[in-house]
Design an enzyme around this catalytic site. Structure first.
Site, mmCIF file in Angstrom:
data_model
loop_
_atom_site.group_PDB
_atom_site.id
_atom_site.type_symbol
_atom_site.label_atom_id
_atom_site.label_comp_id
_atom_site.label_asym_id
_atom_site.label_seq_id
_atom_site.Cartn_x
_atom_site.Cartn_y
_atom_site.Cartn_z
ATOM 1 N N LYS A 11 -1.661 -11.238 -2.850
ATOM 2 C CA LYS A 11 -1.725 -12.605 -2.322
ATOM 3 C C LYS A 11 -2.413 -13.584 -3.288
ATOM 4 O O LYS A 11 -3.066 -13.170 -4.253
ATOM 5 C CB LYS A 11 -2.462 -12.576 -0.975
ATOM 6 C CG LYS A 11 -1.725 -11.769 0.105
ATOM 7 C CD LYS A 11 -2.437 -11.887 1.447
ATOM 8 C CE LYS A 11 -1.733 -11.098 2.525
ATOM 9 N NZ LYS A 11 -2.363 -11.289 3.852
ATOM 10 N N TYR A 51 6.409 -14.461 7.917
ATOM 11 C CA TYR A 51 5.366 -14.314 8.936
ATOM 12 C C TYR A 51 5.811 -14.823 10.310
ATOM 13 O O TYR A 51 4.954 -15.138 11.156
ATOM 14 C CB TYR A 51 4.095 -15.023 8.493
ATOM 15 C CG TYR A 51 3.278 -14.226 7.484
ATOM 16 C CD1 TYR A 51 2.781 -12.965 7.806
ATOM 17 C CD2 TYR A 51 2.982 -14.738 6.228
ATOM 18 C CE1 TYR A 51 2.026 -12.236 6.902
ATOM 19 C CE2 TYR A 51 2.216 -14.018 5.313
ATOM 20 C CZ TYR A 51 1.742 -12.757 5.666
ATOM 21 O OH TYR A 51 0.990 -12.039 4.781
ATOM 22 N N PHE A 59 -3.673 -19.157 13.709
ATOM 23 C CA PHE A 59 -3.882 -19.204 12.265
ATOM 24 C C PHE A 59 -2.577 -19.306 11.470
ATOM 25 O O PHE A 59 -2.597 -19.231 10.241
ATOM 26 C CB PHE A 59 -4.702 -17.995 11.802
ATOM 27 C CG PHE A 59 -4.089 -16.647 12.145
ATOM 28 C CD1 PHE A 59 -3.079 -16.097 11.373
ATOM 29 C CD2 PHE A 59 -4.553 -15.935 13.247
ATOM 30 C CE1 PHE A 59 -2.523 -14.859 11.683
ATOM 31 C CE2 PHE A 59 -4.003 -14.700 13.570
ATOM 32 C CZ PHE A 59 -2.978 -14.161 12.785
ATOM 33 N N ARG A 87 -1.376 1.415 3.816
ATOM 34 C CA ARG A 87 -2.282 0.762 4.777
ATOM 35 C C ARG A 87 -3.701 1.332 4.642
ATOM 36 O O ARG A 87 -4.684 0.593 4.747
ATOM 37 C CB ARG A 87 -1.734 0.870 6.202
ATOM 38 C CG ARG A 87 -0.450 0.023 6.338
ATOM 39 C CD ARG A 87 0.103 0.017 7.731
ATOM 40 N NE ARG A 87 -0.676 -0.803 8.652
ATOM 41 C CZ ARG A 87 -0.608 -2.136 8.723
ATOM 42 N NH1 ARG A 87 0.172 -2.815 7.915
ATOM 43 N NH2 ARG A 87 -1.320 -2.789 9.603
ATOM 44 N N THR A 93 -7.809 -5.221 7.868
ATOM 45 C CA THR A 93 -7.457 -6.640 7.642
ATOM 46 C C THR A 93 -8.702 -7.471 7.351
ATOM 47 O O THR A 93 -8.693 -8.324 6.465
ATOM 48 C CB THR A 93 -6.750 -7.198 8.905
ATOM 49 O OG1 THR A 93 -5.613 -6.379 9.180
ATOM 50 C CG2 THR A 93 -6.298 -8.634 8.700
ATOM 51 N N ARG A 104 -9.113 -4.078 -0.054
ATOM 52 C CA ARG A 104 -9.765 -5.217 0.604
ATOM 53 C C ARG A 104 -11.282 -5.151 0.490
ATOM 54 O O ARG A 104 -11.947 -6.182 0.371
ATOM 55 C CB ARG A 104 -9.289 -5.323 2.053
ATOM 56 C CG ARG A 104 -7.855 -5.865 2.112
ATOM 57 C CD ARG A 104 -7.250 -5.725 3.464
ATOM 58 N NE ARG A 104 -5.978 -6.423 3.580
ATOM 59 C CZ ARG A 104 -5.056 -6.127 4.498
ATOM 60 N NH1 ARG A 104 -5.274 -5.141 5.360
ATOM 61 N NH2 ARG A 104 -3.922 -6.796 4.556
ATOM 62 N N ASN A 114 -7.129 -12.102 2.179
ATOM 63 C CA ASN A 114 -7.444 -10.674 2.151
ATOM 64 C C ASN A 114 -6.647 -9.885 1.109
ATOM 65 O O ASN A 114 -6.438 -8.691 1.243
ATOM 66 C CB ASN A 114 -7.320 -10.068 3.557
ATOM 67 C CG ASN A 114 -5.914 -10.111 4.097
ATOM 68 O OD1 ASN A 114 -5.011 -10.647 3.462
ATOM 69 N ND2 ASN A 114 -5.706 -9.542 5.267
ATOM 70 N N HIS A 117 -0.892 -7.616 1.322
ATOM 71 C CA HIS A 117 -0.139 -7.339 2.554
ATOM 72 C C HIS A 117 0.601 -6.020 2.357
ATOM 73 O O HIS A 117 1.080 -5.742 1.262
ATOM 74 C CB HIS A 117 0.893 -8.447 2.824
ATOM 75 C CG HIS A 117 1.915 -8.050 3.864
ATOM 76 N ND1 HIS A 117 1.689 -8.198 5.206
ATOM 77 C CD2 HIS A 117 3.129 -7.435 3.747
ATOM 78 C CE1 HIS A 117 2.744 -7.716 5.881
ATOM 79 N NE2 HIS A 117 3.625 -7.252 5.007
ATOM 80 N N GLU A 128 11.369 -6.448 5.145
ATOM 81 C CA GLU A 128 10.537 -7.192 4.186
ATOM 82 C C GLU A 128 11.026 -6.980 2.756
ATOM 83 O O GLU A 128 11.088 -7.929 1.968
ATOM 84 C CB GLU A 128 9.063 -6.770 4.345
ATOM 85 C CG GLU A 128 8.472 -7.240 5.681
ATOM 86 C CD GLU A 128 7.040 -6.802 5.918
ATOM 87 O OE1 GLU A 128 6.447 -7.270 6.913
ATOM 88 O OE2 GLU A 128 6.491 -5.988 5.139
#
Ligand code: CMP
Length: 140
Positions: A11, A51, A59, A87, A93, A104, A114, A117, A128
């Site tokens: 990100k 998203y 948010f 993950r 998160t 993270r 964060n 993704h 995706e």
């Protein structure tokens, strides 16, 4: 255990701090292979589509603005149990709740900024990946 593919985004908070290589090192050390990767400037439309599941969340606007605030690196990762494994490698998160050694915990700034993704399930991974990569861009 099956070999799977998952979708990853490095990100804006991470690309801006020159952490692409740092994130990739953690991914590869965990045994996941980066079989496709490109750096792009996401459009607002792309971020809203990506998203869409979160469109009713308070948010959502902040999330879309953040995702288009700087380039991102989109990736396809492959490996045994890749979806769950990535993950685990990403961590929670909320970085304050992320385990030691996770991406993270190492790099994320906040629950919004964060750093990464990762897909949450096989069907989401397929959707995706298809949003950002054509078949001939993925070399496993
Ligand atoms: P990600 O895994 O990309 O999926 C949805 C994203 O929404 C999540 O990571 C966070 O970056 C973001 N997010 C989740 N909760 C919040 C929140 N409370 N405030 C801002 N962003 C959030």
């Amino acid at each position: 255990m099956a070999v799977e593919r998952t979708f990853s985004i490095i990100k804006p908070d991470a690309t801006e701090r020159n952490l692409t290589g740092g994130v990739n090192a953690v991914i590869e050390k965990a045994g996941l292979r980066i079989i496709a990767q490109k750096r792009i400037q996401m459009t607002r439309k792309q971020a809203e589509t990506f998203y869409a599941v979160h469109s009713a969340r308070p948010f959502f606007g902040e999330l879309v603005d953040f995702m288009i605030s700087a380039p991102v690196v989109v990736q396809v990762l492959e490996g045994e149990n890749a979806i769950a494994k990535y993950r685990d490698v990403m961590g929670a998160t909320d970085p304050s709740k992320a385990a030691e050694g996770t991406i993270r915990k190492l790099f994320a700034k906040s629950i919004g900024e964060n750093s990464v993704h990762g897909s949450d399930a096989a069907e989401t991974a397929r959707i995706e990946i298809a949003q950002f990569f054509s078949g001939n861009e993925i070399a496993g």
